[in-house]
Design a protein around this motif. Structure first.
Motif: not given
Length: 189
Positions: A182-189
């Motif tokens: 997948r082209k994954v979105a960067k998850v903000h922590n």
């Protein structure tokens, strides 16, 4: 003819309508010049056609994608060059009626555009975050996922579980441990 129109959408001929606010005439037709609701108003002069106009803020609940808007979409179909999606949220606001959008192969990633394989980036049913880069045509908004924060934010595995992002290009099923591209979105922590 009531509904939402986007810039460049043909609303009717100049024989049937008079151009009002938010519209323009060209080659015998009336077109929308802004995005908004199409409204017709009867003429007060006998024999004159009704006026058609575009109303942008009919309701405080009306939210329309604009260039630069971050949108949340559900992937509807994919081919080797284009991902089609329904825009379901503009920013944090859910839209009443989904808008159509597309992501072209060149707009998936910022680098290595020639190596993009659409089937390895998105799958039908995926929920993605994208940015509107063009109002497109009357059919679809043109979107991009060419930033780290943009891409797939939710995907369901074949086992029916919500997949977990494990890298910028893979998600993993927590049940079967199978990884999918997948082209994954960067998850903000």
């Amino acid at each position: 003819m009531e509904g939402v129109a986007v810039p460049g959408e043909r609303l009717g001929s100049t024989e049937d309508f008079t151009s009002g606010g938010g519209t323009y005439e060209c080659d015998g037709y009336v077109y929308a010049s802004v995005t908004g609701f199409v409204k017709k108003q009867a003429s007060q002069k006998v024999g004159q056609p009704p006026t058609v106009r575009i109303v942008r803020n009919e309701s405080q609940h009306l939210v329309l994608p604009e260039i630069g808007s971050t949108v949340t979409c559900k992937v509807t179909s994919i081919n080797s060059n284009v991902c089609k999606a329904s825009i379901i949220c503009v920013g944090p606001v859910h839209v009443k009626d989904p808008f159509r959008g597309i992501i072209r192969k060149d707009d998936v990633r910022a680098t290595e555009k020639d190596k993009v394989e659409m089937y390895k980036c998105f799958r039908p049913g995926d929920i993605i975050r994208a940015k509107v880069i063009s109002l497109g045509d009357a059919q679809s908004y043109i979107m991009s996922t060419a930033e780290n924060e943009l891409g797939v934010i939710f995907a369901e595995s074949e086992a029916g579980a919500a997949m977990i992002p494990v890298s910028w290009c893979h998600m993993q099923c927590p049940k079967t441990k199978v990884k999918e591209n997948r082209k994954v979105a960067k998850v903000h922590n």
